[in-house]
Design a protein around this motif. Structure first.
Motif, PDB file in Angstrom:
ATOM      1  N   THR A 428      17.666  36.461  26.508  1.00 52.36           N
ATOM      2  CA  THR A 428      17.188  36.959  25.211  1.00 52.36           C
ATOM      3  C   THR A 428      18.252  36.794  24.130  1.00 52.36           C
ATOM      4  N   LEU A 429      19.535  36.834  24.527  1.00 56.37           N
ATOM      5  CA  LEU A 429      20.587  36.648  23.528  1.00 56.37           C
ATOM      6  C   LEU A 429      20.523  35.254  22.937  1.00 56.37           C
ATOM      7  N   GLU A 431      17.880  33.400  22.889  1.00 55.40           N
ATOM      8  CA  GLU A 431      16.645  33.326  22.098  1.00 55.40           C
ATOM      9  C   GLU A 431      16.838  33.973  20.738  1.00 55.40           C
ATOM     10  N   ALA A 432      17.527  35.124  20.742  1.00 52.16           N
ATOM     11  CA  ALA A 432      17.805  35.788  19.472  1.00 52.16           C
ATOM     12  C   ALA A 432      18.599  34.861  18.561  1.00 52.16           C
ATOM     13  N   ALA A 433      19.570  34.146  19.165  1.00 51.75           N
ATOM     14  CA  ALA A 433      20.381  33.227  18.370  1.00 51.75           C
ATOM     15  C   ALA A 433      19.526  32.077  17.826  1.00 51.75           C
ATOM     16  N   ARG A 434      18.564  31.634  18.634  1.00 50.84           N
ATOM     17  CA  ARG A 434      17.668  30.573  18.149  1.00 50.84           C
ATOM     18  C   ARG A 434      16.888  31.065  16.942  1.00 50.84           C
ATOM     19  N   LEU A 435      16.371  32.296  17.043  1.00 56.07           N
ATOM     20  CA  LEU A 435      15.617  32.856  15.918  1.00 56.07           C
ATOM     21  C   LEU A 435      16.510  33.064  14.706  1.00 56.07           C
ATOM     22  N   ASP A 436      17.781  33.369  14.969  1.00 54.65           N
ATOM     23  CA  ASP A 436      18.710  33.570  13.862  1.00 54.65           C
ATOM     24  C   ASP A 436      19.121  32.248  13.232  1.00 54.65           C
ATOM     25  N   GLY A 437      18.667  31.153  13.804  1.00 55.69           N
ATOM     26  CA  GLY A 437      18.907  29.856  13.195  1.00 55.69           C
ATOM     27  C   GLY A 437      20.101  29.106  13.736  1.00 55.69           C
ATOM     28  N   ALA A 438      20.574  29.503  14.938  1.00 58.49           N
ATOM     29  CA  ALA A 438      21.735  28.807  15.502  1.00 58.49           C
ATOM     30  C   ALA A 438      21.262  27.595  16.305  1.00 58.49           C
ATOM     31  N   VAL A 447      27.789  32.211  21.377  1.00 57.11           N
ATOM     32  CA  VAL A 447      27.205  33.185  22.299  1.00 57.11           C
ATOM     33  C   VAL A 447      27.680  32.940  23.739  1.00 57.11           C
TER      34      VAL A 447
END
Lengths: 536, 355
Positions: A428-429, A431-438, A447
């Motif tokens: 999920t970390l 994935e969160a980074a993907r959503l944050d645009g990384a 990460v």
């Protein structure tokens, strides 16, 4: 308070045991001084004795000495027949004792120093104990009582950790006791040395002559006594403590029972040899002679001045640089092999394989690869048009060549550890980074890599610890050469011990290595305690 | 702010299982929509497809007027709050909140200003220098929210963000999220399996079951006029009473016949009568069947009475808290016909009772 009273009782008991131990030590140390004096006296009498002259049956002389030694009684007897036969030259000093007095006999030889014709027997009185000893004994006893009392108090507030408090305080008490004993002993020995300069210098470390404990034996005895006392006390206090439930105690007992075999193993094969090398490192021993004279810190002093030691240390440090290189490659390999591809398991196993192969076998294969004339590497180079090189024969390339082999061996192991680490990075970390645009690159560096920090630290420090112990590669591939370009610490220890038969020096080297590794391990503990929490 | 349109979304996994089968849903701009259903109903998969974390097997996802089906998550202008918050453990709270801005190359001073602003509005400004591990569950949840808010995205996706909180904090956060939504007017799609959460927070509730949308309507409509028997059973506690029987007759004279007889307006055939516990009446009534009281649960404000009809049908009645009922007693049971719902054999709403 119940615990207070019990703590005081334990403290008193501890003081009593400590007192008894100290008395014993004082007695033994005082006896050493007396005996030394007595031997000196007996020798001087024996040397001036004229064998042709008929000796007096008995003669007594009082020798006034300051301090605990009050008198020396001299007894002369003529030995004839079997008695003289039995008294061999090696047994020039015989010691026997009654409860109150000790007798020392020194054989007397005839004019041509061939036959034993008589003996000088000297008796000495026991010694008194100086007041400073009493003071130290009571002081340390009180301190121990206070510590134990504190431990009991803390234990009463926290049932779970009670054993740890007790053990910790037990260790503190042990340390205090040992320190006090060592101080006392040192003072006493110095006192004796002042009074008996020649005798002490020659015979202090010769227990076969004096049959008396010297410093290290007494110190060991004392430390052992203290260890037994403390462990016993803590164990009794812990088991007798009503705060512990039966189930807890049973669990603890079971745990200890399971721990016992490995503890015993550790004691016999790790702590034992460790203590023995520590002892050896302050002695000189060439393996062939029984004599192992004490030389203090001379081995260490020689080591510091020895350019070969510094060369080996430098080589070892340089060699350990292969660890970070391997880590970078291993992380890369782990990321590549973390993909869900067909046959990925086979590929992982192949990369891991070198880690389970014998170092000697690996070393022999690589020796062939590196061979100047018919090695694989040069063969490939020549077929590509380049010129070959004597990789292991050139001081400039020998160490890097060994490092390459180590990289190859360690890569698989480190990769497996990194793979496990990668799988521990929460999805999920990422994935969160993907959503944050990384993007993938940023996700990896921002990460994944930070979350792998504990793994990296572990690999780095254990890797360096391992690299400091390299031996098989050097022994098989280069034997420390050429021109000591691959001489590393462990290889130097080996050479000194078994080729140059300098056991003491090798032991000193081992202790330097040991100190380095302990330092590295402590560093690792400190760094890893600040571990990143995944469960955020 | 933008709306979200899902058009015939299908997600089939490589192992052959189908998580979402043909989901079509319109979320208005500025709406608070709760996607609710039992675990495994496909609600989280649907949310992940909106986020771009899953690629739909078929169908389109539109945000505003833009088709984002093939865009990576970072380019969709959506923010997501995960169930476990997914805070970066190696960053401080401030760095966590700033991360999405940093990825969008916002300058440092602007980043710090916006992070502080959001943190202040959520009451976490004092913790900006701490790491997530040093925060409580509720505080972490706010940080996750702040990280989503700071970007000012078109759509917010909440994946069960309240389920890791303890009951008290959860109730408070629920109210706070509703207030936040009113204040900012943002589009929120909130996934949960908790029907209380759905009822209390949503402007519209979308009930999902086995990958399909059962109903999408305001909470009271979902409760009062459930489109399917599943929805009727999923929403509301205690469980809605269901009584099997048939609808007979024609014209305006149909009657539901079963253990209870109720006049209805419904298509004839096998049917299930659904009655909420609060619409069950206990007490003397002409021609009403008798039931035995099995269990009485006094809850203070109300009392739940469990009954069994003679044919074994179990019923639950919700009575005022001061009701005196004894287990073992026999009472007559009747229903308020106006509140009775009739579902056909396929579980679809087929009519209602008539007075």
């Amino acid at each position: 308070m119940m615990t207070d009273r019990r703590a005081v009782r334990w403290g008193l008991l501890l003081s009593a045991i400590w007192l008894a131990g100290a008395l014993l030590v004082s007695y033994r140390v005082g006896a050493a001084a007396e005996n030394a004096l007595a031997v000196q006296e007996a020798r001087s009498v024996g040397e001036s004795f004229d064998a042709t002259q008929r000796p007096a049956r008995t003669a007594t002389r009082y020798v006034p000495v300051a301090g605990p030694i009050q008198q020396v009684v001299r007894v002369m007897t003529r030995l004839v027949g079997p008695a003289a036969e039995r008294m061999r030259e090696e047994e020039r000093v015989l010691v026997w004792r009654t409860l109150r007095e000790r007798y020392i006999s020194v054989p007397v030889k005839d004019a041509d120093a061939w036959d034993i014709v008589g003996a000088v027997v000297v008796a000495a009185n026991p010694v008194s104990i100086p007041w400073i000893v009493w003071l130290a004994v009571f002081g340390s006893g009180l301190l121990a009582a206070a510590l134990l009392r504190r431990g009991m108090r803390l234990a009463a507030t926290d049932r779970e950790t009670a054993p740890y408090y007790l053990v910790a305080d037990g260790i503190a008490v042990l340390a205090i006791g040992t320190a006090v004993s060592a101080l006392l002993l040192r003072g006493h020995l110095e006192d004796i040395a002042l009074r008996l300069p020649e005798v002490t210098a020659q015979t202090r470390f010769d227990p076969m002559v004096l049959t008396l404990p010297n410093g290290r034996v007494v110190a060991l005895l004392l430390a052992g006594l203290w260890a037994v006392c403390t462990v016993g006390l803590v164990g009794v206090a812990w088991l007798a403590s009503p705060r512990q439930s039966v189930a807890t105690r049973r669990t603890a007992r079971t745990a200890w029972a399971f721990l016992a075999p490995s503890a015993l193993h550790l004691l016999c094969f790790t702590l034992g040899p460790l203590a023995f090398t520590a002892w050896l490192s302050v002695h000189r021993w060439d393996l062939l002679e029984i004599d192992r004279p004490f030389i203090g810190l001379a081995n260490y002093a020689e080591l510091v001045r020895d350019p070969l030691f510094w060369k080996a240390l430098r080589n070892t440090a340089l060699y350990s640089l292969y660890v970070p290189v391997t880590m970078v490659l291993a992380l890369g390999a782990a990321v590549l092999l973390n993909q869900p591809l067909r046959g990925i398991r086979v590929l992982r196993a192949m990369v891991f394989l070198p880690a389970i192969v014998s170092y000697v076998a690996i070393a022999m294969v690589w020796q062939w690869i590196y061979h100047a004339d018919y090695g694989l590497l040069n063969h490939v180079l020549r077929s590509l048009g380049a010129s070959g090189h004597d990789w292991l024969g050139d001081p400039a390339t020998a160490l890097p060549a060994l490092m390459v082999v180590s990289v190859w061996v360690q890569l698989g192991y480190q990769m497996v550890v990194y793979l496990a680490g990668l799988q521990g990075v929460p999805a999920t970390l990422l994935e969160a980074a993907r959503l944050d645009g990384a993007n993938a690159w940023t996700r990896f560096w921002q990460v994944t890599v930070p979350l792998l920090r504990p793994v990296s630290l572990y690999l780095l420090v254990t890797g360096i610890i391992w690299s400091f112990q390299v031996f098989a590669l050097v022994y098989v591939m280069t034997e420390g050469g050429p021109t000591r370009a691959t001489d590393v610490l462990v290889y130097q220890i080996y050479q000194n011990a078994w080729e140059f038969r300098r056991m003491g020096y090798a032991s000193a080297l081992s202790w330097v290595l040991f100190a380095l590794l302990v330092g590295l391990t402590l560093l690792q503990w400190r760094l890893l305690n600040k571990r990143v929490e995944h469960a955020a | 702010m933008a709306g979200v349109r899902l058009q015939h979304l299908v997600k089939r996994f490589p192992d052959g299982s189908t998580a979402v089968s043909g989901l079509t849903l319109d979320v208005q701009a500025g709406e608070f929509l709760v996607l609710v259903g039992p675990s495994g109903c496909g609600k989280t998969t649907a949310l992940r497809m909106i986020a771009g974390l899953e690629v739909p097997t078929m169908g389109r996802v539109l945000i505003g007027e833009q088709d984002v089906t093939d865009l990576p998550p970072g380019d969709r202008d959506v923010a997501m709050v995960f169930q476990n918050y997914a805070l970066y453990p190696h960053f401080t709270v401030q760095e966590n909140i700033e991360f999405p801005l940093r990825m969008r190359k916002v300058v440092a001073t602007e980043r710090a200003r916006r992070a502080r602003e959001v943190a202040e509005s959520l009451g976490i400004a004092p913790y900006l220098a701490r790491r997530p591990a040093e925060l409580s569950g509720g505080q972490r949840q706010r940080v996750a929210l702040a990280r989503a808010l700071v970007r000012e995205p078109a759509v917010f996706l909440f994946d069960e963000p309240l389920s890791n909180l303890d009951a008290q904090v959860r109730a408070a956060t629920r109210a706070e999220l509703v207030r936040l939504h009113r204040r900012l007017g943002i589009t929120i799609i909130h996934v949960t399996h908790d029907q209380v959460e759905a009822m209390s927070m949503a402007q519209r509730v979308a009930v999902m079951h086995e990958g399909r949308l059962e109903q999408c309507a305001p909470p009271m409509e979902v409760y009062g006029t459930p489109a399917t028997l599943f929805t009727a059973q999923f929403v509301g506690s205690p469980l809605v009473n269901t009584i099997s029987g048939r609808v007979d007759g024609s014209g305006g004279r149909q009657v539901f016949t079963g253990p209870l007889v109720v006049p209805v307006h419904a298509t004839p055939g096998d049917a299930t009568l659904a009655v909420r516990p609060e619409h069950l009446r206990l007490g003397p009534a002409e021609g009403a069947p008798e039931a035995t009281i099995v269990l009485v649960e006094p809850l203070g404000a109300e009392t739940i009475v469990h009954l069994a009809l003679h044919d074994g049908t179990e019923l639950r009645a919700r009575l005022p808290g001061n009701s005196t009922m004894e287990a073992g007693a026999v009472v007559q049971v009747s229903v308020d016909p106006m509140q009775a719902l009739v579902f056909d054999a396929a579980g679809r709403l087929a009519g209602r009772g008539r007075g």
